[in-house]
Design a protein around this motif. Structure first.
Motif, PDB file in Angstrom:
ATOM      1  N   UNK A   2     -12.946   3.129   0.952  1.00  0.00           N
ATOM      2  CA  UNK A   2     -14.103   3.808   0.364  1.00  0.00           C
ATOM      3  C   UNK A   2     -14.698   2.977  -0.771  1.00  0.00           C
ATOM      4  N   UNK A   3     -13.853   2.411  -1.627  1.00  0.00           N
ATOM      5  CA  UNK A   3     -14.342   1.590  -2.732  1.00  0.00           C
ATOM      6  C   UNK A   3     -15.121   0.373  -2.235  1.00  0.00           C
ATOM      7  N   UNK A  47      -6.978  11.580  -1.682  1.00  0.00           N
ATOM      8  CA  UNK A  47      -7.145  10.704  -0.527  1.00  0.00           C
ATOM      9  C   UNK A  47      -5.874  10.667   0.292  1.00  0.00           C
ATOM     10  N   UNK A  48      -6.032  10.485   1.598  1.00  0.00           N
ATOM     11  CA  UNK A  48      -4.909  10.439   2.537  1.00  0.00           C
ATOM     12  C   UNK A  48      -3.874   9.415   2.107  1.00  0.00           C
ATOM     13  N   UNK A  49      -4.347   8.233   1.723  1.00  0.00           N
ATOM     14  CA  UNK A  49      -3.442   7.164   1.286  1.00  0.00           C
ATOM     15  C   UNK A  49      -4.258   6.106   0.548  1.00  0.00           C
ATOM     16  N   UNK A  50      -3.572   5.102   0.054  1.00  0.00           N
ATOM     17  CA  UNK A  50      -4.229   4.035  -0.715  1.00  0.00           C
ATOM     18  C   UNK A  50      -5.269   3.295   0.123  1.00  0.00           C
ATOM     19  N   UNK A  51      -4.958   3.044   1.376  1.00  0.00           N
ATOM     20  CA  UNK A  51      -5.881   2.318   2.246  1.00  0.00           C
ATOM     21  C   UNK A  51      -7.221   3.054   2.374  1.00  0.00           C
ATOM     22  N   UNK A  52      -7.180   4.363   2.524  1.00  0.00           N
ATOM     23  CA  UNK A  52      -8.411   5.149   2.635  1.00  0.00           C
ATOM     24  C   UNK A  52      -9.247   5.029   1.361  1.00  0.00           C
ATOM     25  N   UNK A  76     -13.802   8.623   5.694  1.00  0.00           N
ATOM     26  CA  UNK A  76     -12.518   8.847   6.368  1.00  0.00           C
ATOM     27  C   UNK A  76     -11.378   8.798   5.343  1.00  0.00           C
ATOM     28  N   UNK A  77     -10.496   9.747   5.426  1.00  0.00           N
ATOM     29  CA  UNK A  77      -9.343   9.763   4.535  1.00  0.00           C
ATOM     30  C   UNK A  77      -9.526  10.553   3.258  1.00  0.00           C
ATOM     31  N   UNK A 130       0.830  -1.194   0.000  1.00  0.00           N
ATOM     32  CA  UNK A 130       0.000   0.000   0.000  1.00  0.00           C
ATOM     33  C   UNK A 130       0.866   1.247   0.000  1.00  0.00           C
ATOM     34  N   UNK A 131       0.416   2.239  -0.745  1.00  0.00           N
ATOM     35  CA  UNK A 131       1.108   3.534  -0.764  1.00  0.00           C
ATOM     36  C   UNK A 131       0.706   4.319   0.474  1.00  0.00           C
TER      37      UNK A 131
END
Length: 105
Positions: A69-70, A60-65, A38-39, A2-3
């Protein structure tokens, strides 16, 4: 992997003539949901004139956020509604947004 750095995206949307309002309403729901997620640092639709594509932009804050969401049920439902909308434009089985969403008059 993850980025961990902010992610930005831009999606070009080419609405069909005469369906801009209906598609705009669907995308507004997408943008509103993204902004509450969130994010999400930023999400907006830039609608252009004269047949130019609309731009759906987000940060987005990062890839995880973004991946979280997706995976939300509301985004999956909106994706299904957008797909039904596209099918209705090409003469598919769904003729109205009410049919696509199951809304009762």
């Amino acid at each position: 992997m993850h980025w961990q750095t902010p992610i930005e995206h831009e999606l070009q949307i080419h609405p069909r003539l005469g369906h801009e309002a209906e598609l705009g309403a669907l995308i507004d729901n997408l943008v509103d949901g993204a902004r509450r997620a969130p994010g999400c640092l930023r999400c907006q639709l830039v609608a252009r004139e004269n047949g130019e594509p609309w731009l759906l932009q987000g940060s987005w804050k990062d890839e995880e956020a973004l991946l979280d969401y997706f995976a939300t049920p509301s985004l999956q439902l909106l994706g299904e509604v957008l797909l039904c909308h596209c099918r209705s434009l090409s003469g598919g089985i769904v003729e109205t947004l009410d049919q696509a969403t199951g809304k009762v008059a």
